[in-house]
Write a protein that holds these residues in place. Structure first.
Motif, PDB file in Angstrom:
ATOM      1  N   VAL A 179     146.509 -83.691  47.263  1.00  0.00           N
ATOM      2  CA  VAL A 179     146.613 -82.079  47.462  1.00  0.00           C
ATOM      3  C   VAL A 179     146.712 -81.630  48.814  1.00  0.00           C
ATOM      4  CG1 VAL A 179     145.596 -81.444  45.079  1.00  0.00           C
ATOM      5  CG2 VAL A 179     144.170 -81.936  47.203  1.00  0.00           C
ATOM      6  N   LYS A 180     146.759 -82.842  49.851  1.00  0.00           N
ATOM      7  CA  LYS A 180     146.731 -82.699  51.297  1.00  0.00           C
ATOM      8  C   LYS A 180     145.574 -81.625  51.703  1.00  0.00           C
ATOM      9  CE  LYS A 180     150.842 -84.733  50.975  1.00  0.00           C
ATOM     10  NZ  LYS A 180     150.902 -86.101  51.386  1.00  0.00           N
ATOM     11  N   ALA A 181     144.353 -82.290  51.218  1.00  0.00           N
ATOM     12  CA  ALA A 181     143.278 -81.506  51.760  1.00  0.00           C
ATOM     13  C   ALA A 181     142.638 -82.132  53.118  1.00  0.00           C
ATOM     14  CB  ALA A 181     142.154 -81.754  50.703  1.00  0.00           C
ATOM     15  N   LEU A 182     143.341 -83.038  53.689  1.00  0.00           N
ATOM     16  CA  LEU A 182     142.888 -83.683  55.005  1.00  0.00           C
ATOM     17  C   LEU A 182     143.918 -83.847  55.935  1.00  0.00           C
ATOM     18  CD1 LEU A 182     141.135 -86.888  53.488  1.00  0.00           C
ATOM     19  CD2 LEU A 182     140.038 -84.844  54.517  1.00  0.00           C
ATOM     20  N   THR A 183     143.477 -83.248  57.262  1.00  0.00           N
ATOM     21  CA  THR A 183     144.425 -83.086  58.368  1.00  0.00           C
ATOM     22  C   THR A 183     143.971 -84.068  59.325  1.00  0.00           C
ATOM     23  OG1 THR A 183     145.047 -80.955  57.723  1.00  0.00           O
ATOM     24  CG2 THR A 183     145.919 -81.833  59.898  1.00  0.00           C
ATOM     25  N   PHE A 184     144.808 -84.869  59.999  1.00  0.00           N
ATOM     26  CA  PHE A 184     144.104 -85.686  61.125  1.00  0.00           C
ATOM     27  C   PHE A 184     145.239 -85.614  62.209  1.00  0.00           C
ATOM     28  CE2 PHE A 184     144.684 -89.873  62.909  1.00  0.00           C
ATOM     29  CZ  PHE A 184     143.446 -90.195  63.269  1.00  0.00           C
ATOM     30  N   GLY A 185     144.617 -85.784  63.414  1.00  0.00           N
ATOM     31  CA  GLY A 185     145.564 -85.993  64.576  1.00  0.00           C
ATOM     32  C   GLY A 185     144.716 -85.556  65.896  1.00  0.00           C
ATOM     33  N   ASN A 186     145.455 -85.540  66.901  1.00  0.00           N
ATOM     34  CA  ASN A 186     145.159 -85.388  68.211  1.00  0.00           C
ATOM     35  C   ASN A 186     144.534 -83.849  68.675  1.00  0.00           C
ATOM     36  OD1 ASN A 186     144.375 -85.451  70.905  1.00  0.00           O
ATOM     37  ND2 ASN A 186     146.695 -85.902  71.504  1.00  0.00           N
ATOM     38  N   LEU A 187     143.197 -83.838  68.741  1.00  0.00           N
ATOM     39  CA  LEU A 187     142.698 -82.393  69.014  1.00  0.00           C
ATOM     40  C   LEU A 187     143.088 -81.819  70.318  1.00  0.00           C
ATOM     41  CD1 LEU A 187     139.139 -83.068  67.608  1.00  0.00           C
ATOM     42  CD2 LEU A 187     140.812 -81.680  66.537  1.00  0.00           C
ATOM     43  N   ASP A 188     143.356 -82.716  71.274  1.00  0.00           N
ATOM     44  CA  ASP A 188     143.698 -82.227  72.592  1.00  0.00           C
ATOM     45  C   ASP A 188     145.425 -81.830  72.627  1.00  0.00           C
ATOM     46  OD1 ASP A 188     141.307 -82.371  73.279  1.00  0.00           O
ATOM     47  OD2 ASP A 188     141.542 -84.330  74.414  1.00  0.00           O
ATOM     48  N   LEU A 197     146.177 -76.088  62.663  1.00  0.00           N
ATOM     49  CA  LEU A 197     145.135 -75.747  61.513  1.00  0.00           C
ATOM     50  C   LEU A 197     143.756 -74.939  62.272  1.00  0.00           C
ATOM     51  CD1 LEU A 197     144.819 -75.853  58.457  1.00  0.00           C
ATOM     52  CD2 LEU A 197     143.346 -78.068  58.949  1.00  0.00           C
ATOM     53  N   ILE A 198     143.132 -75.660  63.196  1.00  0.00           N
ATOM     54  CA  ILE A 198     142.049 -75.025  63.376  1.00  0.00           C
ATOM     55  C   ILE A 198     142.098 -73.895  64.357  1.00  0.00           C
ATOM     56  CG2 ILE A 198     140.143 -75.486  65.310  1.00  0.00           C
ATOM     57  CD1 ILE A 198     140.455 -78.557  64.760  1.00  0.00           C
ATOM     58  N   ALA A 199     143.375 -73.612  64.744  1.00  0.00           N
ATOM     59  CA  ALA A 199     143.759 -72.369  65.795  1.00  0.00           C
ATOM     60  C   ALA A 199     144.166 -71.237  64.607  1.00  0.00           C
ATOM     61  CB  ALA A 199     144.825 -72.777  66.577  1.00  0.00           C
ATOM     62  N   TYR A 204     134.413 -74.627  60.312  1.00  0.00           N
ATOM     63  CA  TYR A 204     132.829 -74.857  60.669  1.00  0.00           C
ATOM     64  C   TYR A 204     132.539 -76.411  60.839  1.00  0.00           C
ATOM     65  CZ  TYR A 204     131.373 -76.730  55.985  1.00  0.00           C
ATOM     66  OH  TYR A 204     131.236 -77.292  54.780  1.00  0.00           O
ATOM     67  N   ARG A 205     131.731 -76.655  61.567  1.00  0.00           N
ATOM     68  CA  ARG A 205     131.399 -78.037  61.793  1.00  0.00           C
ATOM     69  C   ARG A 205     129.891 -78.235  61.648  1.00  0.00           C
ATOM     70  NH1 ARG A 205     133.196 -79.530  67.697  1.00  0.00           N
ATOM     71  NH2 ARG A 205     133.101 -77.256  68.023  1.00  0.00           N
ATOM     72  N   ASN A 206     129.211 -79.257  61.180  1.00  0.00           N
ATOM     73  CA  ASN A 206     127.902 -79.557  60.801  1.00  0.00           C
ATOM     74  C   ASN A 206     126.852 -79.774  61.953  1.00  0.00           C
ATOM     75  OD1 ASN A 206     128.333 -79.122  58.053  1.00  0.00           O
ATOM     76  ND2 ASN A 206     128.558 -81.409  57.787  1.00  0.00           N
ATOM     77  N   LYS A 207     125.856 -79.237  62.289  1.00  0.00           N
ATOM     78  CA  LYS A 207     124.810 -79.338  63.198  1.00  0.00           C
ATOM     79  C   LYS A 207     125.172 -79.196  64.458  1.00  0.00           C
ATOM     80  CE  LYS A 207     122.498 -82.110  59.854  1.00  0.00           C
ATOM     81  NZ  LYS A 207     121.719 -83.622  59.453  1.00  0.00           N
ATOM     82  N   LEU A 208     126.042 -78.315  64.812  1.00  0.00           N
ATOM     83  CA  LEU A 208     126.568 -78.019  66.087  1.00  0.00           C
ATOM     84  C   LEU A 208     125.147 -77.867  67.101  1.00  0.00           C
ATOM     85  CD1 LEU A 208     129.625 -76.040  65.915  1.00  0.00           C
ATOM     86  CD2 LEU A 208     129.520 -78.286  66.866  1.00  0.00           C
TER      87      LEU A 208
END
Length: 228
Positions: A179-188, A197-199, A204-208
């Protein structure tokens, strides 16, 4: 030679930091330093609105990375069942290494076995250096490390660094997700799929609050609370 008021105050502050180890720790958390070479910093995003909990990602990880059946490098946790339009809907959340920019598991390792690759930002383990002391397991606030039953060394997700990624392919879990629930790549890289995607989504991220700067992002499901 005269000293300016600003220089005098900064000098006093620096002396206070040097004298108090707690202050030094707080300074590192508040102002974390990240070493990045080559402008590559791999990250992953898990879309909880798409994930169906099929666990194909776990099976692919086991097969590609030859992970023994009794342990796992990632898990898909049930985040609850909710009522929607007269039917029950379930939500799932991914649990795996966060590949922190400031990984506490690296800081506590007495042999240098646990490390962050400066070229990719991937947190990994030199298995030939690991003595199985479990310090890194205790230090990880995300509880995602384990002792490999065969090598007796610390193990975890490394984004398929030695398998798929080395062959120019995405991590096994990303490649197989139906279902293409995962996205991977260079954050920079602002043109990468994960950066876009993030933009464009609320994530959210855990325990920032720990200052670890995790690189596993989540798109929250539609119901219930976010369980970090």
């Amino acid at each position: 030679m005269g000293v300016s008021r600003r220089g005098f105050i900064m000098g006093i502050g620096g002396a206070a930091l040097a004298a108090n180890p707690i202050n030094r720790i707080l300074a590192e958390v508040i102002n974390p330093q990240t070493l990045v070479i080559g402008n590559i910093r791999y990250g992953m995003a898990h879309d909880e609105t798409k994930c169906i909990g099929c666990r194909a990602c776990i099976l692919a990880c086991h097969r590609v990375n030859k992970v023994p059946a009794e342990v796992t490098r990632l898990d898909i946790l049930d985040n609850g069942t909710y009522r929607e339009l007269n039917k029950n809907s379930r939500q799932f959340v991914r649990k795996s290494c966060q590949h922190c920019d400031n990984p506490p598991c690296v800081a506590v390792c007495p042999t240098g076995a646990s490390y962050k690759d400066p070229k990719t930002g991937i947190v990994d383990v030199h298995h030939d250096r690991c003595v199985g002391c479990r310090y890194c397991l205790a230090a990880c606030p995300y509880h995602v490390r384990f002792i490999h039953p065969l090598s007796k060394t610390a193990d975890k997700c490394n984004f398929c660094r030695d398998t798929n990624l080395a062959a120019g392919k995405p991590p096994a879990c990303v490649a197989i997700c139906p279902v293409k629930a995962l996205t991977f790549g260079n954050l920079d890289d602002p043109d990468s799929d994960i950066a876009k995607l993030i933009a464009s989504k609320t994530v959210y991220r855990n325990k920032l609050y720990l200052g670890t700067s995790p690189k596993l992002y989540h798109i929250a499901g539609k119901f219930g609370e976010i369980r970090g």
